[in-house]
Design an enzyme around this catalytic site. Structure first.
Site, PDB file in Angstrom:
ATOM      1  N   SER A 276       0.805  -1.212   0.000  1.00 54.32           N
ATOM      2  CA  SER A 276       0.000   0.000   0.000  1.00 54.32           C
ATOM      3  C   SER A 276       0.845   1.273   0.000  1.00 54.32           C
ATOM      4  O   SER A 276       1.711   1.428  -0.848  1.00 54.32           O
ATOM      5  CB  SER A 276      -0.947  -0.070   1.196  1.00 54.32           C
ATOM      6  N   LYS A 280       4.251   2.242  -2.300  1.00 57.36           N
ATOM      7  CA  LYS A 280       4.631   3.463  -3.037  1.00 57.36           C
ATOM      8  C   LYS A 280       6.069   3.819  -2.651  1.00 57.36           C
ATOM      9  O   LYS A 280       6.902   4.159  -3.494  1.00 57.36           O
ATOM     10  CB  LYS A 280       3.697   4.632  -2.657  1.00 57.36           C
ATOM     11  N   HIS A 417      -7.673  -5.828   0.214  1.00 58.75           N
ATOM     12  CA  HIS A 417      -6.437  -5.058   0.341  1.00 58.75           C
ATOM     13  C   HIS A 417      -5.643  -5.561   1.551  1.00 58.75           C
ATOM     14  O   HIS A 417      -6.060  -5.343   2.688  1.00 58.75           O
ATOM     15  CB  HIS A 417      -6.844  -3.589   0.544  1.00 58.75           C
TER      16      HIS A 417
HETATM   17  C1  GTR Z   1      -5.517   4.273   1.718  1.00 61.22           C
HETATM   18  C2  GTR Z   1      -4.967   5.133   0.624  1.00 61.22           C
HETATM   19  C3  GTR Z   1      -4.169   4.288  -0.329  1.00 61.22           C
HETATM   20  C4  GTR Z   1      -3.250   3.315   0.374  1.00 61.22           C
HETATM   21  C5  GTR Z   1      -3.785   2.817   1.699  1.00 61.22           C
HETATM   22  C6  GTR Z   1      -2.779   2.220   2.667  1.00 61.22           C
HETATM   23  O1  GTR Z   1      -6.366   4.923   2.549  1.00 61.22           O
HETATM   24  O2  GTR Z   1      -6.016   5.734  -0.026  1.00 61.22           O
HETATM   25  O3  GTR Z   1      -3.461   5.112  -1.233  1.00 61.22           O
HETATM   26  O4  GTR Z   1      -1.998   3.833   0.526  1.00 61.22           O
HETATM   27  O5  GTR Z   1      -4.428   3.789   2.427  1.00 61.22           O
HETATM   28  O6  GTR Z   1      -1.630   2.617   2.732  1.00 61.22           O
HETATM   29  O7  GTR Z   1      -3.192   1.341   3.420  1.00 61.22           O
END
Ligand code: GTR
Length: 438
Positions: A276, A280, A417
């Site tokens: 996540s 990045k 996720h």
């Molecule tokens: C979310 C965000 C994503 C991702 C995620 C995370 O809320 O929108 O870009 O980075 O968090 O890091 O779990």
């Protein structure tokens, strides 16, 4: 009579003003509502144009390996630095390493556990970065996975010897995070994301750090690493200077500086991985620092592996609004204006070539735009092919739970996720493929 005319005139002007105000309010509301609409259907994606990876900003074509490395790649990295992640304003070396412990009897005697801190010092500022390592008991230096954890090193395994993080954490009573500090309650809480025994069994080590050690994940630039580089009177990074993602990426490179000195680790075989927001950071670290031999993005989404110009799921405006501290301020110029971005994320992935790259998505994570992540990897492939490598071995998105692996690997798995055991199994296979081929 005169007064009467003046009153009528005032009422008329007022009406005009009121209607102008009402009409403008309507338009503001309308455009906000439009921009807030998140696209979740392929058919709703507007027509978009991606910059061609092998066409330079001056319009000429990239036909050789030399032009890629000497011209196009640096120009692409320059744009990402200035417009997206922000530049690191200076250099800082590790001031001190303190090894807290080394045990060769960890995880029921199957692994070595090592805990140490790196200290960074400049002026009145000191930063402590805590590293937890689990390594297979091996006579030789071992390849490792390096990845940040979200909840503190002690959350990675229920091992009672892991030191509790003392860094800032977001309050969350359900995890026992009180007064921005962790408690015993969160020990082992993220163990499902870190199948340490499987990693060790496969012959790899795990090196992990709590990402908040480098820069606490909040919109506040008075803490973390950024203040180390402020000029007199400066309170936050300049518009082209690093946000948190670039700071986290910088931290990964500093851990790499340490790993190069550790006799137990094969620093030529470090796979950097992140989930996540930390995916990045792993991508940005991998693009900047060629010492990372494999780069793995687990559901990194917007500002990670996913194409921004598709505007599918999370958008540039949305991410810059909810997380204003992640990217450099210049990136905000592209809020709801992705078409103006001089680069897109396939170019970031291509900057990792010729090193192996793995991009993973999840079916239940449409927010991160799985198709956009796949397409990004597919377009990045053009550079791998230019360099005489296989790149991504398929042209169409594979079925769910059918990983594909060339020099670029990709899978979309079922589920939400998350960083799961299934994901790790693919990364171990991918690492075997590239690290154990000779
Ligand atoms: C979310 C965000 C994503 C991702 C995620 C995370 O809320 O929108 O870009 O980075 O968090 O890091 O779990």
């Amino acid at each position: 009579m005169f007064i009467f005319i003046v009153i009528i005139k005032i009422i008329f002007t007022m009406k005009k003003i009121v209607s102008i105000v009402i009409i403008s309010l309507f338009f503001v509301q309308f455009s906000l509502a439009q921009r807030d609409k998140i696209i979740t259907e392929e058919s709703k994606i507007p027509v978009y144009q991606l910059p061609d990876i092998l066409t330079r900003f001056n319009g000429s074509k990239v036909k050789s390996e030399k032009t890629w490395f000497k011209k196009q790649r640096p120009e692409i990295m320059g744009k990402f630095t200035e417009e997206v992640y922000g530049k690191v304003p200076g250099h800082l070396k590790i001031s001190e390493v303190k090894v807290w412990e080394t045990s060769d009897n960890a995880l029921q005697g199957t692994a070595i556990r090592k805990q140490l801190s790196l200290y960074f010092k400049k002026g009145i500022n000191t930063l402590e970065v805590n590293i937890l390592m689990y390594l297979p008991k091996s006579a030789t230096k071992v390849p490792v996975f390096l990845g940040y954890n979200f909840n503190g090193n002690h959350s990675v395994n229920s091992d009672s010897a892991i030191r509790l993080t003392e860094s800032w954490v977001e309050n969350d009573p359900s995890m026992g995070y009180i007064n921005n500090r962790v408690t015993e309650q969160s020990r082992g809480l993220s163990a499902d994301n870190w199948p340490v025994s499987e990693i060790i069994k496969a012959g790899y080590g795990l090196v992990t750090v709590y990402y908040g050690d480098i820069d606490p994940d909040k919109n506040d630039f008075s803490d973390g690493i950024q203040p180390f580089f402020y000029k007199a009177g400066q309170a936050k990074p300049n518009p082209d200077e690093w946000g948190s993602i670039a700071a986290w990426a910088w931290g990964l490179s500093r851990v790499m500086d340490y790993l190069e000195t550790d006799k137990l680790v094969d620093a030529k075989k470090v796979a950097v991985l992140g989930h996540s927001r930390l995916g990045k950071a792993a991508l940005w670290a991998g693009a900047n620092d060629q010492r990372f031999a494999i780069v793995i993005s687990n559901e990194s989404g917007c500002g990670g592996a996913a194409l921004s110009k598709r505007i599918f799921g999370e958008t540039v405006e949305r991410i810059n609004t909810v997380f204003p501290h992640w990217f450099c301020d210049n990136f905000k110029k592209y809020n709801a204006k992705e078409d103006l971005l001089p680069v897109d994320q396939h170019m970031l992935l291509a900057a990792i070539a010729p090193r192996p790259l793995y991009v993973a998505s999840a079916e239940g994570d449409q927010w991160a735009d799985p198709k956009g992540e796949f397409l990004s990897a597919k377009y990045a492939s053009d550079v791998y092919v230019l360099l005489g490598l296989k790149g991504l071995p398929v042209k169409e998105m594979p079925e769910v739970n059918h990983p594909v692996m060339g020099t670029i690997g990709y899978h979309i798995r079922s589920g939400k996720h998350d960083l799961t055991e299934y994901d790790w199994q693919q990364y171990l296979k991918f690492a075997d493929m590239h690290f154990k081929k000779n």
